[in-house]
Every structure is written in structure tokens, then in C-alpha cells.
Design an enzyme around this catalytic site. Structure first.
Site, PDB file in Angstrom:
ATOM      1  N   GLY A  22      -6.845  12.456  78.004  1.00 32.73           N
ATOM      2  CA  GLY A  22      -5.662  11.625  77.783  1.00 32.73           C
ATOM      3  C   GLY A  22      -5.878  10.187  78.214  1.00 32.73           C
ATOM      4  O   GLY A  22      -5.476   9.241  77.530  1.00 32.73           O
TER       5      GLY A  22
ATOM      6  N   ALA B  85      -9.870  18.579  82.099  1.00 30.69           N
ATOM      7  CA  ALA B  85     -10.367  18.106  80.806  1.00 30.69           C
ATOM      8  C   ALA B  85      -9.272  17.380  80.030  1.00 30.69           C
ATOM      9  O   ALA B  85      -9.503  16.314  79.452  1.00 30.69           O
ATOM     10  CB  ALA B  85     -10.911  19.273  79.986  1.00 30.69           C
ATOM     11  N   ASP B  86      -8.071  17.938  80.021  1.00 28.17           N
ATOM     12  CA  ASP B  86      -6.963  17.298  79.315  1.00 28.17           C
ATOM     13  C   ASP B  86      -6.644  15.939  79.918  1.00 28.17           C
ATOM     14  O   ASP B  86      -6.375  14.977  79.181  1.00 28.17           O
ATOM     15  CB  ASP B  86      -5.722  18.192  79.368  1.00 28.17           C
ATOM     16  N   SER B  87      -6.628  15.855  81.233  1.00 29.40           N
ATOM     17  CA  SER B  87      -6.258  14.602  81.877  1.00 29.40           C
ATOM     18  C   SER B  87      -7.288  13.510  81.595  1.00 29.40           C
ATOM     19  O   SER B  87      -6.928  12.376  81.250  1.00 29.40           O
ATOM     20  CB  SER B  87      -6.115  14.814  83.392  1.00 29.40           C
TER      21      SER B  87
END
Length: 416
Positions: free
Chosen positions: A189, A184-186
Site C-alpha cells: 500500500g 505484505a499488504d502494508s
């Protein structure tokens, strides 16, 4: 110490006459952990001057994530490449004042504090836009700046659960499955870097060159990646279920074990590919079946097709499977671990992984810039640096603070 502004050895170097597309822009990265730092890393990879703001004592939590060598975080070397680092406390008045001075020169701010935190420090968007009307503020949170969940702690794991990803991942008779990495973070970003570029483009077209606020949640990019399940539910009342590596849209689609103990993945998203696979594995007779003519029809016969493909693959080595699939124009790929990635001839020849010079560890491999551009390529100019390595040069040389004042601020732990 080598010059941190010089392109790192082995990187996709930018010719002097062709700087990166974001050359001349100043990005302030005041975010922590992964989504925000990745957004800023991508902007830096394509030419932006990125100044990383970290707490002067604790630093960014990313410094403690992942494996280390000789006390140096290997993930930090990549996620903070092309960033100068300044240790600065934003929660104290003098630190906030210095931050505003830096923002006055900036084009983009990336931050991921919980909603209301910057406002509490006198650094909310209204205040920052008074200082710099053209500033693009990328605000990354778990659930966005508004709504019932805005104030909740937000981490990628929660987005992976709430997006529908975990619900659809794993074996049909097993529990929901979370990814083993920051999915999710990637995705967030990468999406945030695109949003920042769009906001900069909008500023260029605005006669008043006004910036704006980008409200980016961890949840939404992953919801988009999971697919149209809300639309399917709305229109058909269907809630999709876990089905392992199989697809509800086509078959054969799975991972299969070869005779020498390796796994390969097969996809047949296109009809012609499905036909090639079944001819290759010795079962052309099924191609004439009415149900074989559509992906959904094949998916309904996945047990049959998996058996045919799996039996053929199980009798051959990985090398032989890939050789014969490739010759037949069918779609197959080996399931790689990190060693396989590093040793793959295509990945090495196209420099998806590249060797860069690091002051602490010497030559090391890392992911190259994410996309290739013919006239304004990106570059890895230097790797992640120690906490506060550039505080003095930024505060004294660029913001005009007196060195004696910086020394006092260091003693107060306002800067590092």
C-alpha cells in the site's frame, strides 16, 4: 453529525492557505481489504478527495477486520479516514455506467480485483482511458497482471511466504514464521501510493497529460524489503537460513531480557556503536581482536558477544539499561506493546499517535499522517464512515442523477 470535510480535532491540521500536496485531485478507491485501501488512505491524508466505492450489500471486507467497539470496526476508522463512501455495484450495467461517469472526473483509480474482472464488466483500462485519457490506474494484485500466477488468488500471507520473508524469519531450528500483521499488504500500500504519485508527476510532464496503468503486486515490495538474497544466490550459490533475532551482518544484535522482566533490542550496525556497547558492558578487551573490526567478523562470534551483553543487561532494569546505553551513545530500544506505544513520551510529543474526533465513538487515538511536510502537510479530516454515507451527495450533487432514480437504484441494490 459533524462536518466530515472539517479537519478532525487533534489531527495534523492543514492551514487554509496551505492545502495538502494532492489537494484538488480526485481518487476513486475501488479496492478491498488492506493494500489498496491503505494506498488510497495515504493519498487522502495528503489532500486528495477520495471516494470509496463499496459493494452496496457486502461493503469492503475491511469493515469486518480487527476489533470492534459498539459495532464499529476500529481499523475501519483509520483505513477509511478522509474517504467519502459510495455503495455501488460495478457488476451490473447501470452501476458500471455510473462508475464510468465518476471515472471521467477522477485522477486516480485504485483497484485490486482479480485480473480480468474489470474487463469482464466493461471497465478495463482501455475503456476507462477512452472515458478519461489522463486517469492513473493503480492495479494491485497478489502476483501482477501477467505471468503464470496472475489468475491465482493473492493474499499477503502468500507473498510473505514466497518473498523469502517467512524462510528467513524465526529460530534456526524452528519452522518458517509468518508475521502477526499485514506486512505484505502494508508495504504494498505504501509503495502503491508512491507509484501513484510518480504516475501523476509523469502526467504533468506529458504534453498530452496522459495517464497510465500501474501494475503493482503484493510480492515485489516485500521481496525488496527482504534484501538481495536472489543476487547472493546468483553470484555465490548461497541460500541464507533462519537465525532468530541475530544478523549475519553484525553483532551484537539481539533482544535481551532485563532484570525487571522487559525486553530490549540492541543494534550495532556501525562499528563505533559496537565498540561503545562492549566498553559499556565491561569488555573493552574484545575491541582489539582482529575479528571485531568488521560486522561479519563480529557476527561469527555472536555467541560470545551475546553472552557479554546479555549478562550485563540481565543485571539491570529496563530503565537503567536505556539510561546507560543512551549516555554512552549506544543503540538500544525497548520492545514495546500497544500500551507502551501509546504512553511513550516521544511518540506522544511528536504526535505519531494523535487524537481525532469520531461521530460514533467520540475521541479516539490513531496513527497520524505518515510523514511530515513543512509547506503542505497532511491531515486527518474525518474518520471512516458508514457504508454508503455519501452515495446520495456524490450521485445527485456531483454526477447529476435524479434523486428518484437513485431511490430506484437503491431498491434494486445497485447502490446503497
Amino acid at each position: 453529525m459533524s462536518d466530515p470535510t472539517a479537519p478532525a480535532e487533534g489531527s495534523a491540521e492543514v492551514p487554509a492557505a496551505e492545502p495538502g500536496p494532492l489537494h484538488g485531485l480526485l481518487v476513486v478507491d475501488a479496492s478491498t481489504i488492506l493494500a489498496g485501501p491503505l494506498c488510497a488512505q495515504l493519498l487522502g491524508d495528503y489532500g486528495a478527495d477520495v471516494i470509496k466505492i463499496e459493494h452496496p450489500v457486502a461493503g469492503d471486507g475491511m469493515r469486518g477486520h480487527g476489533h470492534t467497539k459498539d459495532g464499529h470496526s476500529l481499523w475501519w476508522k483509520e483505513i477509511s479516514r478522509n474517504k467519502r463512501t459510495v455503495g455501488l455495484s460495478l457488476s451490473v450495467p447501470r452501476g458500471a455506467k455510473i462508475f464510468r461517469s465518476l471515472i471521467a472526473r477522477a485522477d486516480v483509480l485504485v483497484e485490486n480485483f482479480r485480473p480480468g474482472t474489470l474487463e469482464r464488466w466493461g471497465l478495463g483500462p482501455e475503456e476507462l482511458h477512452r472515458v478519461n485519457p489522463g486517469l492513473v490506474i493503480v492495479r494491485i494484485t497478489g502476483f501482477g497482471q501477467t505471468g503464470p500466477y496472475a489468475g491465482r488468488a493473492g493474499f499477503g500471507t502468500l507473498a510473505e511466504a514466497m518473498s523469502g520473508f517467512a524462510h528467513l524469519t524465526g529460530a534456526g531450528d524452528g519452522p518458517p514464521t509468518l508475521p502477526a500483521f499485514g506486512l505484505a499488504d502494508s508495504l504494498c500500500g505504501i509503495a502503491a501510493s508512491s507509484a501513484a504519485a510518480m504516475a501523476l508527476f509523469a502526467r504533468e510532464r506529458d504534453p498530452h497529460r496522459r495517464g497510465q496503468v500501474v501494475d503493482m503486486s503484493l510480492l515485489e515490495p516485500l521481496m525488496a524489503a527482504v534484501g538481495p538474497s536472489p543476487t547472493v544466490y546468483d553470484q555465490l550459490g548461497l541460500v541464507e537460513r533462519r537465525h532468530g533475532n541475530r544478523s549475519t551482518n553484525n553483532a551484537p544484535r539481539n533482544t535481551y531480557l532485563t532484570s525487571d522482566g522487559h525486553w530490549v533490542a540492541v543494534s550495532t550496525s556501525a562499528q563505533v556503536i559496537a565498540e561503545r556497547v562492549l566498553r559499556l558492558v565491561g569488555h573493552p578487551e574484545v575491541i582489539g581482536e582482529p575479528w571485531f573490526a568488521s560486522g561479519g567478523g563480529r557476527a561469527a562470534h555472536a555467541d560470545l558477544l551475546d553472552g557479554m551483553v546479555g549478562e550485563w543487561i540481565a543485571a539491570r532494569t529496563r530503565g537503567k539499561v536505556i539510561e546507560e546505553f543512551t549516555a554512552a551513545g549506544a543503540a538500544v530500544a525497548p520492545v514495546y506493546d500497544a500500551r507502551d506505544i501509546v504512553e511513550d513520551e516521544h511518540i506522544r510529543e511528536t504526535r505519531m499517535i494523535t487524537e481525532v474526533a469520531d461521530d460514533d465513538l467520540g475521541p479516539l487515538l490513531m496513527h497520524n499522517v505518515m510523514w511530515r511536510m513543512s509547506r503542505s502537510p497532511g491531515s486527518i479530516r474525518f474518520t471512516g464512515r458508514p457504508l454508503g454515507a455519501d452515495t446520495e451527495s456524490v450521485l445527485v450533487d456531483e454526477l447529476g442523477l435524479d434523486p428518484a432514480e437513485v431511490a430506484r437504484l437503491r431498491e434494486e441494490r445497485t447502490v446503497a
